[in-house]
Design a protein around this motif. Sequence first.
Motif: not given
Length: 302
Positions: A99-109, A294-300
């Motif tokens: 996920f883009a949110e996982e990479k530091e410095g990437i403007p995921a929004d 999800d981006a945090e790695g939680k599997v459901t």
Amino acid sequence: MKKMKSVYLLAVMALILVVATACGNNNKDNSANGGGGKKASGSIVVSGSSAMQPLVAAAAEQFKEKNPDADIQVQAGGSGTGLSQVSEGAVKIGNSDVFAEEKEGIPADKLKDHQIAVVGMSAAVNPEVGLKDISKKDLIKVFTGEIKNWKELGGKDQKIALINRPDSSGTRATFVKYALDGKEPVEGAATEDSSNTVQKLIKETPGAIGYLAFSYFTDKSGVTPLSIDGVKPTDENVQKGKFPIWAYEHSYTKGEPKGLEKQFLDYMMSNDIQNNLVPEQGYIPASKMEVKRDAEGKVTKK
């Protein structure tokens, strides 16, 4: 007379329904061909994940066969590179295993996520090592340098040769997070920019171990994929949530896609690509997953 009028009206309505359905199906087919009935043209560059490269390159070739005036260049370089380049506007599509949110410095929004498929990954060894299964606990010890010879795990009396990926690699990020429980590989290991090179080195280097997407585990790959704690690295085990090392294959655009990038992404999500090319290339259609992450790695469960 009233009865005849009713029959007539029903016949007209049925005819309208048939025509509408035919038009809808025609539009769907045209969209799958890459452009809503209009041939695509122009040129774009796609960069990023090397784990995703074989799928995107194969789809690009098929797309270009249907649209000879379109040119789609597919480059690797790692997920971090793809995300950085699409964020900067240097390429139209950036491919990523994370996920883009996982990479530091990437403007995921500022980026739009298109989840094309799912990729399973596992550790792989040179066939002469003599192992086909490893515990997660021992896998961590191998990559952190605690175990240095394969004989400690019942394999050949041979020094372990680690092959790693750079920090920008989404394959590395996925492997570290889900196979090594966040522990970083020992420093000094050989580091290669592409999965193709990793596969080649594992095949040619005595005692070698690295990690690759399932798409690289072919009969001719010359490497041995490892089961983890007795669970084989198969699509079915990933789909059911039994095998832990997997990631979404993301294609990111800077905002909503348009023009050729939209036409190509629509083609990537078409039934033909999702139901045929995706599994043929060793990936899993996202729709076939019985679990989600999800981006945090939680599997459901889905």
